[in-house]
Motif scaffolding. Structure first.
Motif, PDB file in Angstrom:
ATOM      1  N   THR A 130     -12.134  12.005   4.463  1.00 12.15           N
ATOM      2  CA  THR A 130     -13.017  12.127   3.306  1.00 12.15           C
ATOM      3  C   THR A 130     -12.987  10.816   2.543  1.00 12.15           C
ATOM      4  O   THR A 130     -12.020  10.041   2.655  1.00 12.15           O
ATOM      5  N   PRO A 131     -14.011  10.522   1.755  1.00  9.72           N
ATOM      6  CA  PRO A 131     -13.993   9.279   0.978  1.00  9.72           C
ATOM      7  C   PRO A 131     -12.762   9.150   0.089  1.00  9.72           C
ATOM      8  O   PRO A 131     -12.161   8.077  -0.009  1.00  9.72           O
ATOM      9  N   PHE A 132     -12.357  10.255  -0.559  1.00  9.95           N
ATOM     10  CA  PHE A 132     -11.199  10.180  -1.440  1.00  9.95           C
ATOM     11  C   PHE A 132      -9.929   9.906  -0.648  1.00  9.95           C
ATOM     12  O   PHE A 132      -9.070   9.116  -1.064  1.00  9.95           O
ATOM     13  N   ALA A 133      -9.784  10.558   0.511  1.00 11.23           N
ATOM     14  CA  ALA A 133      -8.610  10.311   1.358  1.00 11.23           C
ATOM     15  C   ALA A 133      -8.586   8.868   1.832  1.00 11.23           C
ATOM     16  O   ALA A 133      -7.511   8.245   1.911  1.00 11.23           O
ATOM     17  N   LEU A 134      -9.753   8.314   2.125  1.00  7.24           N
ATOM     18  CA  LEU A 134      -9.816   6.911   2.542  1.00  7.24           C
ATOM     19  C   LEU A 134      -9.385   5.995   1.406  1.00  7.24           C
ATOM     20  O   LEU A 134      -8.629   5.034   1.619  1.00  7.24           O
ATOM     21  N   VAL A 135      -9.845   6.260   0.197  1.00  7.15           N
ATOM     22  CA  VAL A 135      -9.448   5.452  -0.962  1.00  7.15           C
ATOM     23  C   VAL A 135      -7.928   5.470  -1.125  1.00  7.15           C
ATOM     24  O   VAL A 135      -7.286   4.428  -1.334  1.00  7.15           O
ATOM     25  N   GLN A 136      -7.338   6.658  -1.020  1.00 10.00           N
ATOM     26  CA  GLN A 136      -5.884   6.776  -1.154  1.00 10.00           C
ATOM     27  C   GLN A 136      -5.153   5.996  -0.063  1.00 10.00           C
ATOM     28  O   GLN A 136      -4.158   5.310  -0.325  1.00 10.00           O
ATOM     29  N   ALA A 137      -5.654   6.106   1.164  1.00 13.79           N
ATOM     30  CA  ALA A 137      -4.997   5.442   2.288  1.00 13.79           C
ATOM     31  C   ALA A 137      -5.069   3.927   2.145  1.00 13.79           C
ATOM     32  O   ALA A 137      -4.078   3.220   2.357  1.00 13.79           O
ATOM     33  N   VAL A 138      -6.240   3.415   1.796  1.00 14.87           N
ATOM     34  CA  VAL A 138      -6.396   1.963   1.646  1.00 14.87           C
ATOM     35  C   VAL A 138      -5.521   1.452   0.498  1.00 14.87           C
ATOM     36  O   VAL A 138      -4.917   0.379   0.586  1.00 14.87           O
ATOM     37  N   ALA A 139      -5.428   2.226  -0.575  1.00 14.59           N
ATOM     38  CA  ALA A 139      -4.590   1.826  -1.708  1.00 14.59           C
ATOM     39  C   ALA A 139      -3.113   1.757  -1.322  1.00 14.59           C
ATOM     40  O   ALA A 139      -2.345   0.990  -1.915  1.00 14.59           O
ATOM     41  N   ALA A 140      -2.719   2.549  -0.324  1.00 14.27           N
ATOM     42  CA  ALA A 140      -1.319   2.559   0.107  1.00 14.27           C
ATOM     43  C   ALA A 140      -0.991   1.413   1.051  1.00 14.27           C
ATOM     44  O   ALA A 140       0.189   1.198   1.370  1.00 14.27           O
ATOM     45  N   MET A 141      -1.991   0.677   1.496  1.00 14.57           N
ATOM     46  CA  MET A 141      -1.758  -0.432   2.430  1.00 14.57           C
ATOM     47  C   MET A 141      -1.354  -1.679   1.649  1.00 14.57           C
ATOM     48  O   MET A 141      -1.972  -2.023   0.631  1.00 14.57           O
ATOM     49  N   ASP A 142      -0.308  -2.354   2.109  1.00 17.23           N
ATOM     50  CA  ASP A 142       0.175  -3.542   1.408  1.00 17.23           C
ATOM     51  C   ASP A 142       0.272  -4.767   2.315  1.00 17.23           C
ATOM     52  O   ASP A 142       0.881  -5.770   1.951  1.00 17.23           O
ATOM     53  N   GLY A 143      -0.325  -4.688   3.504  1.00 17.35           N
ATOM     54  CA  GLY A 143      -0.272  -5.818   4.425  1.00 17.35           C
ATOM     55  C   GLY A 143      -1.140  -6.975   3.974  1.00 17.35           C
ATOM     56  O   GLY A 143      -2.116  -6.805   3.226  1.00 17.35           O
ATOM     57  N   GLU A 144      -0.776  -8.173   4.427  1.00 16.68           N
ATOM     58  CA  GLU A 144      -1.582  -9.352   4.089  1.00 16.68           C
ATOM     59  C   GLU A 144      -2.978  -9.239   4.678  1.00 16.68           C
ATOM     60  O   GLU A 144      -3.967  -9.654   4.069  1.00 16.68           O
ATOM     61  N   ARG A 145      -3.067  -8.679   5.887  1.00 18.28           N
ATOM     62  CA  ARG A 145      -4.360  -8.357   6.494  1.00 18.28           C
ATOM     63  C   ARG A 145      -4.357  -6.866   6.803  1.00 18.28           C
ATOM     64  O   ARG A 145      -3.345  -6.310   7.230  1.00 18.28           O
ATOM     65  N   ARG A 146      -5.515  -6.210   6.583  1.00 15.30           N
ATOM     66  CA  ARG A 146      -5.574  -4.757   6.710  1.00 15.30           C
ATOM     67  C   ARG A 146      -6.755  -4.369   7.593  1.00 15.30           C
ATOM     68  O   ARG A 146      -7.877  -4.835   7.384  1.00 15.30           O
TER      69      ARG A 146
END
Length: 389
Positions: A130-146
């Motif tokens: 879902t869009p909201f789940a995607l927002v949460q997942a991307v926010a949890a990413m901390d890599g230099e490249r994602r």
């Protein structure tokens, strides 16, 4: 040297899927190959394999079964490493990955294997994205490249929501594969600043091996005498587990390189750009003229406003042998579920007349609530043909 023992590896979707990472690492390190599978389904017994297994066999992964019974492609640790390295090289360097696909299919599995190769830990979300789940997942990413890997249906859902589009635009690349991506969906994503990369590949090539029409480093693509694509290089599988006749039919060694003979019709131009028209066994023969279903589907999605999804197949035709039929999904307010009346089909044909030859225009159109699929988003043409009957 004892033959490696293949063990079953249940791989759950969602965060629980990360529990298998240590076992995958051991498989890549030569400590026993695995067969990933959906934990909700009891896997079939492994087929008997005569002869020695490849010494660096790491994974046996199921094919989509689009040509019949699914097979198990034998992937070596070196092939998987070559695939991961070539992918990261094409995208701009190793990075952190978002897993939003079933991990027992090759595309989802590769997200985990690329993460191991890059030394990063993936962020996982449920495949029912879902869009909201995607927002949460991307926010949890901390890599230099994602990076992320999606199927076209997921991308189509995300581009319909500003929240989803904004989240995708934060990623350095979004691989999209498993099936053809509708051009309007791809264009909408690109217009919003999403760096999508359209991929082509299969289990037999460690997943995607052609990105935006360009083969990954180390891969060669050629066209056979029958017009189908052949893929050669270090990411090609050893063959099919327990299927010596199919292995001999589809795999060949040429000048020291392994080649896989696909059933996909396509071309390679003088600049090396690869184009895929569709599967040879999916072509519709209408009055002796061949129709590629993919071209009909793309035209319908681009030029018939109410159509949001489409599968084209051949159906019996009294005069031409086969005619083109479309199974479609529609937007709210579009035609209801059921057969489209003759007048409606005539309107659709007129919308497509400037974009398709006459023999490729649909004779039958039926609306369904959901298109049948194989694996992660690949159209199930056999099921569609039964519905269109």
């Amino acid at each position: 040297m004892p033959e490696p023992l293949i063990t079953d590896l249940p791989m759950s979707a969602g965060p629980a899927g990360l529990e298998v990472l240590p076992r995958l690492e051991r498989a890549l390190a030569g400590q026993g190959p695995v067969r990933p599978h959906d934990p909700s389904v009891t896997p079939q017994p492994l087929p008997r394999h005569d002869g020695e297994l490849p010494s660096d066999l790491a994974v046996v992964v199921g094919t989509s079964g689009s040509t019949g019974t699914p097979k198990l492609a034998m992937l070596g640790a070196q092939a998987l490493a070559a695939s991961a390295a070539a992918t990261h090289d094409r995208l701009g360097g190793p990075g952190q990955w978002l897993l939003a696909l079933p991990p027992h299919h090759v595309a989802g599995l590769q997200v985990l294997l690329r993460s191991i190769h890059a030394g990063t830990r993936p962020v996982v979300t449920d495949p029912s994205l879902t869009p909201f789940a995607l927002v949460q997942a991307v926010a949890a990413m901390d890599g230099e490249r994602r990076y992320a890997s999606l199927v076209p249906a997921q991308l189509g859902q995300m581009v319909e929501d500003p929240m989803g589009l904004e989240a995708l635009s934060r990623l350095d690349a979004v691989l999209v594969g498993g099936a053809a991506t509708p051009p309007p969906v791809a264009q909408r994503a690109r217009d919003a600043g999403v760096r999508i990369v359209l991929t082509y590949g299969m289990s037999e090539t460690c997943g995607g091996c052609v990105y935006d029409g360009r083969a990954l480093s180390g891969l060669d693509v050629r066209v056979s005498d029958r017009g189908t694509l052949e893929l050669g290089g270090p990411c090609v599988a050893y063959g099919y587990l327990g299927e010596p006749e199919l292995t001999a039919e589809y795999f060949v060694t040429d000048a020291g390189a392994r080649w896989f003979r696909t059933d996909d019709v396509g071309s390679v131009d003088e600049r090396g750009k690869v184009s895929v028209t569709g599967r040879a066994d999916d072509l519709i023969n209408s009055g002796g003229l061949k129709v590629a279903p993919r071209l009909v589907e793309e035209a319908a999605l681009a030029h018939v406003p109410a159509i949001t999804g489409a599968i084209a197949v051949g159906v019996p035709h009294e005069r031409w042998g086969e005619g083109v039929a479309l199974l479609v999904t529609t937007s709210p307010g579009g035609p209801p579920v059921g057969s489209v009346p003759e007048g409606g089909v005539a309107q659709i044909r007129e919308m497509l007349r400037a974009h398709l030859p006459a023999h490729a225009l649909p004779q039958v159109v039926r609306v369904t609530s959901k298109l049948p699929t194989l694996g992660p988003g690949k159209p199930d043409r056999r099921a569609a043909a039964q519905v269109l009957g």
